[in-house]
Design a protein around this motif. Sequence first.
Motif, PDB file in Angstrom:
ATOM      1  N   LEU A   1      51.078 124.124 -40.869  1.00 49.03           N
ATOM      2  CA  LEU A   1      51.837 125.157 -40.175  1.00 49.03           C
ATOM      3  C   LEU A   1      51.056 125.673 -38.983  1.00 49.03           C
ATOM      4  O   LEU A   1      49.853 125.925 -39.078  1.00 49.03           O
ATOM      5  N   LYS A   2      51.739 125.839 -37.850  1.00 47.44           N
ATOM      6  CA  LYS A   2      51.114 126.445 -36.684  1.00 47.44           C
ATOM      7  C   LYS A   2      51.017 127.941 -36.948  1.00 47.44           C
ATOM      8  O   LYS A   2      51.978 128.550 -37.404  1.00 47.44           O
ATOM      9  N   PRO A   3      49.865 128.535 -36.684  1.00 49.28           N
ATOM     10  CA  PRO A   3      49.670 129.949 -36.995  1.00 49.28           C
ATOM     11  C   PRO A   3      50.663 130.860 -36.273  1.00 49.28           C
ATOM     12  O   PRO A   3      50.916 130.702 -35.079  1.00 49.28           O
ATOM     13  N   GLY A   4      51.250 131.781 -37.024  1.00 49.98           N
ATOM     14  CA  GLY A   4      52.139 132.777 -36.451  1.00 49.98           C
ATOM     15  C   GLY A   4      53.526 132.288 -36.077  1.00 49.98           C
ATOM     16  O   GLY A   4      54.264 132.996 -35.405  1.00 49.98           O
ATOM     17  N   THR A   5      53.891 131.078 -36.471  1.00 49.29           N
ATOM     18  CA  THR A   5      55.215 130.547 -36.132  1.00 49.29           C
ATOM     19  C   THR A   5      55.857 129.948 -37.378  1.00 49.29           C
ATOM     20  O   THR A   5      55.234 129.857 -38.434  1.00 49.29           O
ATOM     21  N   ASP A   6      57.106 129.537 -37.215  1.00 51.01           N
ATOM     22  CA  ASP A   6      57.786 128.817 -38.293  1.00 51.01           C
ATOM     23  C   ASP A   6      57.772 127.313 -38.021  1.00 51.01           C
ATOM     24  O   ASP A   6      58.533 126.572 -38.610  1.00 51.01           O
ATOM     25  N   ARG A   7      56.900 126.862 -37.115  1.00 50.06           N
ATOM     26  CA  ARG A   7      56.805 125.449 -36.746  1.00 50.06           C
ATOM     27  C   ARG A   7      55.735 124.750 -37.557  1.00 50.06           C
ATOM     28  O   ARG A   7      54.658 125.286 -37.802  1.00 50.06           O
ATOM     29  N   ALA A   8      56.047 123.542 -37.944  1.00 53.60           N
ATOM     30  CA  ALA A   8      55.106 122.698 -38.660  1.00 53.60           C
ATOM     31  C   ALA A   8      54.897 121.422 -37.853  1.00 53.60           C
ATOM     32  O   ALA A   8      55.811 120.954 -37.175  1.00 53.60           O
ATOM     33  N   VAL A   9      53.690 120.890 -37.907  1.00 58.53           N
ATOM     34  CA  VAL A   9      53.390 119.625 -37.246  1.00 58.53           C
ATOM     35  C   VAL A   9      52.932 118.627 -38.303  1.00 58.53           C
ATOM     36  O   VAL A   9      52.259 118.990 -39.257  1.00 58.53           O
ATOM     37  N   ARG A  10      53.339 117.392 -38.115  1.00 63.08           N
ATOM     38  CA  ARG A  10      52.983 116.354 -39.074  1.00 63.08           C
ATOM     39  C   ARG A  10      51.489 116.077 -39.010  1.00 63.08           C
ATOM     40  O   ARG A  10      50.890 116.051 -37.939  1.00 63.08           O
ATOM     41  N   THR A  11      50.886 115.859 -40.164  1.00 64.33           N
ATOM     42  CA  THR A  11      49.464 115.542 -40.232  1.00 64.33           C
ATOM     43  C   THR A  11      49.285 114.055 -40.510  1.00 64.33           C
ATOM     44  O   THR A  11      50.259 113.333 -40.700  1.00 64.33           O
ATOM     45  N   GLY A  12      48.062 113.608 -40.546  1.00 58.87           N
ATOM     46  CA  GLY A  12      47.778 112.201 -40.793  1.00 58.87           C
ATOM     47  C   GLY A  12      47.838 111.408 -39.499  1.00 58.87           C
ATOM     48  O   GLY A  12      48.012 111.947 -38.404  1.00 58.87           O
ATOM     49  N   ALA A  13      47.686 110.112 -39.627  1.00 62.25           N
ATOM     50  CA  ALA A  13      47.654 109.229 -38.451  1.00 62.25           C
ATOM     51  C   ALA A  13      48.948 109.300 -37.653  1.00 62.25           C
ATOM     52  O   ALA A  13      48.929 109.352 -36.413  1.00 62.25           O
ATOM     53  N   ALA A  14      50.081 109.330 -38.333  1.00 58.52           N
ATOM     54  CA  ALA A  14      51.366 109.383 -37.625  1.00 58.52           C
ATOM     55  C   ALA A  14      51.500 110.675 -36.832  1.00 58.52           C
ATOM     56  O   ALA A  14      51.984 110.672 -35.699  1.00 58.52           O
ATOM     57  N   GLY A  15      51.057 111.777 -37.399  1.00 62.41           N
ATOM     58  CA  GLY A  15      51.136 113.056 -36.701  1.00 62.41           C
ATOM     59  C   GLY A  15      50.216 113.119 -35.503  1.00 62.41           C
ATOM     60  O   GLY A  15      50.592 113.636 -34.444  1.00 62.41           O
ATOM     61  N   VAL A  16      49.009 112.606 -35.657  1.00 58.93           N
ATOM     62  CA  VAL A  16      48.058 112.617 -34.544  1.00 58.93           C
ATOM     63  C   VAL A  16      48.577 111.751 -33.400  1.00 58.93           C
ATOM     64  O   VAL A  16      48.570 112.165 -32.231  1.00 58.93           O
ATOM     65  N   LEU A  17      49.039 110.552 -33.696  1.00 57.33           N
ATOM     66  CA  LEU A  17      49.550 109.670 -32.650  1.00 57.33           C
ATOM     67  C   LEU A  17      50.782 110.258 -31.982  1.00 57.33           C
ATOM     68  O   LEU A  17      50.941 110.178 -30.758  1.00 57.33           O
ATOM     69  N   HIS A  18      51.674 110.876 -32.762  1.00 59.56           N
ATOM     70  CA  HIS A  18      52.869 111.489 -32.180  1.00 59.56           C
ATOM     71  C   HIS A  18      52.500 112.663 -31.277  1.00 59.56           C
ATOM     72  O   HIS A  18      53.116 112.872 -30.234  1.00 59.56           O
ATOM     73  N   ALA A  19      51.476 113.422 -31.651  1.00 62.21           N
ATOM     74  CA  ALA A  19      51.065 114.563 -30.841  1.00 62.21           C
ATOM     75  C   ALA A  19      50.528 114.120 -29.477  1.00 62.21           C
ATOM     76  O   ALA A  19      50.669 114.839 -28.492  1.00 62.21           O
ATOM     77  N   TRP A  20      49.934 112.935 -29.408  1.00 61.28           N
ATOM     78  CA  TRP A  20      49.353 112.463 -28.154  1.00 61.28           C
ATOM     79  C   TRP A  20      50.318 111.609 -27.323  1.00 61.28           C
ATOM     80  O   TRP A  20      49.911 111.015 -26.322  1.00 61.28           O
ATOM     81  N   VAL A  21      51.591 111.555 -27.683  1.00 58.38           N
ATOM     82  CA  VAL A  21      52.574 110.779 -26.909  1.00 58.38           C
ATOM     83  C   VAL A  21      52.675 111.243 -25.451  1.00 58.38           C
ATOM     84  O   VAL A  21      52.726 110.403 -24.546  1.00 58.38           O
ATOM     85  N   PRO A  22      52.703 112.556 -25.145  1.00 56.87           N
ATOM     86  CA  PRO A  22      52.751 112.931 -23.723  1.00 56.87           C
ATOM     87  C   PRO A  22      51.546 112.431 -22.930  1.00 56.87           C
ATOM     88  O   PRO A  22      51.679 112.045 -21.763  1.00 56.87           O
TER      89      PRO A  22
END
Length: 172
Positions: free
Chosen positions: A109-130
């Motif tokens: 969970l991102k602090p102070g929000t209702d947003r969650a980000v995927r963890t693990g290899a898939a989450g890291v690679l997806h986060a670096w898509v931009p």
Amino acid sequence: MASTGVTKRSRTRRAGESAYGLLLLAKNVAMGLVALLILVAGVWSSWDDAKPTMLTKGLERGTVTVSDCGDDWCTGSFAPARAGGEAHGRVRVDKAVTDGTGDRVPVALKPGTDRAVRTGAAGVLHAWVPFGGSLLLTSLIVAGGLGLRRTGWTMGLLGAALLGASFATLTL
């Protein structure tokens, strides 16, 4: 006395050559700054999701069970990974990191929000898509505008590899 064959160029020609050199230098500096700006923008936009994905210490981790999906976001209930964690009724997760309704996704969970980000290899690679997209775009500027063909090809291949790896890990 032997003639060396060297004739002195006129002042006008020397001034024109130095002005042309100055223009080439200005073009290369401008292209380099544009390339740097695009790369920094890619890292900047990636870091918002990459930071909680990679640096999960101190963040609440758990699993989201997806119950509803819209155009860009999916929502679901959050179950904490630790026994003393707090369960959340509804959190949002990017639709690209889920398979749809009923999917269970490991998240932080991102602090102070209702947003969650995927963890693990898939989450890291997806986060670096931009950043991968910015590498692809910058490769055109580096290869075409600056004339650094090998560097441009390397950047383009790294960007394509990052995007491909993200796609591959999210579809598995």
